[in-house]
Design a protein around this motif. Structure first.
Motif, mmCIF file in Angstrom:
data_model
loop_
_atom_site.group_PDB
_atom_site.id
_atom_site.type_symbol
_atom_site.label_atom_id
_atom_site.label_comp_id
_atom_site.label_asym_id
_atom_site.label_seq_id
_atom_site.Cartn_x
_atom_site.Cartn_y
_atom_site.Cartn_z
ATOM 1 N N GLU A 72 0.832 -1.199 0.000
ATOM 2 C CA GLU A 72 0.000 0.000 0.000
ATOM 3 C C GLU A 72 0.872 1.255 0.000
ATOM 4 O O GLU A 72 1.928 1.281 0.638
ATOM 5 N N VAL A 73 0.420 2.295 -0.708
ATOM 6 C CA VAL A 73 1.138 3.569 -0.699
ATOM 7 C C VAL A 73 0.958 4.210 0.675
ATOM 8 O O VAL A 73 -0.174 4.357 1.156
ATOM 9 N N ALA A 74 2.073 4.594 1.320
ATOM 10 C CA ALA A 74 2.011 5.149 2.678
ATOM 11 C C ALA A 74 2.834 6.430 2.770
ATOM 12 O O ALA A 74 3.826 6.592 2.059
ATOM 13 N N ASP A 75 2.398 7.317 3.643
ATOM 14 C CA ASP A 75 3.124 8.574 3.921
ATOM 15 C C ASP A 75 3.468 9.327 2.646
ATOM 16 O O ASP A 75 4.553 9.893 2.519
ATOM 17 N N SER A 76 2.550 9.333 1.704
ATOM 18 C CA SER A 76 2.805 9.972 0.416
ATOM 19 C C SER A 76 2.234 11.386 0.404
ATOM 20 O O SER A 76 1.026 11.576 0.554
ATOM 21 N N GLY A 77 3.113 12.356 0.236
ATOM 22 C CA GLY A 77 2.656 13.734 0.172
ATOM 23 C C GLY A 77 3.714 14.689 0.675
ATOM 24 O O GLY A 77 4.877 14.329 0.855
ATOM 25 N N GLY A 78 3.290 15.917 0.906
ATOM 26 C CA GLY A 78 4.219 16.936 1.372
ATOM 27 C C GLY A 78 3.514 17.964 2.230
ATOM 28 O O GLY A 78 2.280 18.074 2.229
ATOM 29 N N SER A 79 4.318 18.719 2.972
ATOM 30 C CA SER A 79 3.771 19.727 3.873
ATOM 31 C C SER A 79 4.768 20.866 4.031
ATOM 32 O O SER A 79 5.959 20.635 4.236
ATOM 33 N N LEU A 80 4.262 22.092 3.937
ATOM 34 C CA LEU A 80 5.041 23.296 4.246
ATOM 35 C C LEU A 80 4.370 23.943 5.437
ATOM 36 O O LEU A 80 3.184 24.286 5.378
ATOM 37 N N SER A 81 5.098 24.098 6.538
ATOM 38 C CA SER A 81 4.477 24.621 7.755
ATOM 39 C C SER A 81 5.324 25.703 8.394
ATOM 40 O O SER A 81 6.546 25.756 8.212
ATOM 41 N N PHE A 82 4.640 26.562 9.156
ATOM 42 C CA PHE A 82 5.290 27.625 9.912
ATOM 43 C C PHE A 82 4.749 27.592 11.335
ATOM 44 O O PHE A 82 3.549 27.439 11.542
ATOM 45 N N ASP A 83 5.641 27.724 12.313
ATOM 46 C CA ASP A 83 5.260 27.619 13.719
ATOM 47 C C ASP A 83 5.263 28.976 14.396
ATOM 48 O O ASP A 83 5.998 29.879 14.000
ATOM 49 N N ARG A 84 4.469 29.067 15.435
ATOM 50 C CA ARG A 84 4.521 30.241 16.299
ATOM 51 C C ARG A 84 5.744 30.130 17.201
ATOM 52 O O ARG A 84 6.183 29.015 17.536
#
Length: 199
Positions: free
Chosen positions: A97-109
């Motif tokens: 199964e395809v797992a953990d597929s993707g991306g994320s751009l995040s900014f924290d306080r």
């Protein structure tokens, strides 16, 4: 002889000075597992890393173990605390199964968790893409306040949550069907629904 000595001294001085002057290097290909960018005093500011060497959570220069299934770039503030990143991954698990597929751009306080995240995930567990805005109080868990995107059901949604993270207002356009505007109470029950008049 004086002229010869002068020329020789100048040549020597140029050689010594140029030998110690900082020079930029150019490479056609540079293959590394991790790059750490730091301030002159050693404070970590950015890490570019593969999956195997991506660090855990670093706060004021001290690392806490945290498993991340991705590779990416992590950003750190002036004190060496993580305050955002760009991560991406994807693989097949033991079941194919395809797992953990993707991306994320995040900014924290500062001194807290994420406040803005742009993400896209498409694997055997989740299919979503969108923008998340969250509350992020210091030293406490925050709550999602805004979701704008597409979820597993294929609907395009703008969801607005209250300070406790409860959905209170939904603008929704399903993949098939009529759009709607839904008001919810604190228990998540629909109190009013607005939809186009049927013909």
């Amino acid at each position: 002889m004086v002229a010869y000595a002068g020329v020789l001294t100048a040549a020597f001085a140029i050689t010594v000075l140029c030998g110690f002057a900082p020079r930029a290097a150019r490479f056609d290909t540079l293959q590394v597992q991790r790059i750490d960018v730091a301030e002159p005093d050693g404070t970590l500011r950015t890490v570019i890393s593969n999956h195997a060497r991506l660090p855990g959570i670093i706060v004021r220069g001290k690392e806490q173990s945290f498993e991340r299934p991705q590779a990416g770039i992590l950003f750190y503030n002036d004190e060496g605390s993580e305050n955002g990143g760009l991560i991406f991954g994807g693989h097949r698990n033991a079941n194919g199964e395809v797992a953990d597929s993707g991306g994320s751009l995040s900014f924290d306080r500062y001194d807290a968790n994420q406040i803005v995240q742009l993400l896209g995930v498409d694997d055997h567990q989740d299919r979503m893409a969108g923008l998340v805005v969250s509350d992020s109080p210091e030293k406490a868990s925050g709550h999602r306040r805004i979701w704008l995107g597409r979820g597993d059901d294929g609907a395009a949604t703008l969801a607005l949550m209250d300070g406790a993270g409860r959905k209170r207002l939904l603008f929704q356009v399903p993949a098939e069907g009529d759009p709607s505007l839904v008001f919810l109470d604190t228990q998540g029950q629909v109190v009013q629904r607005l939809a186009p008049a049927t013909t």
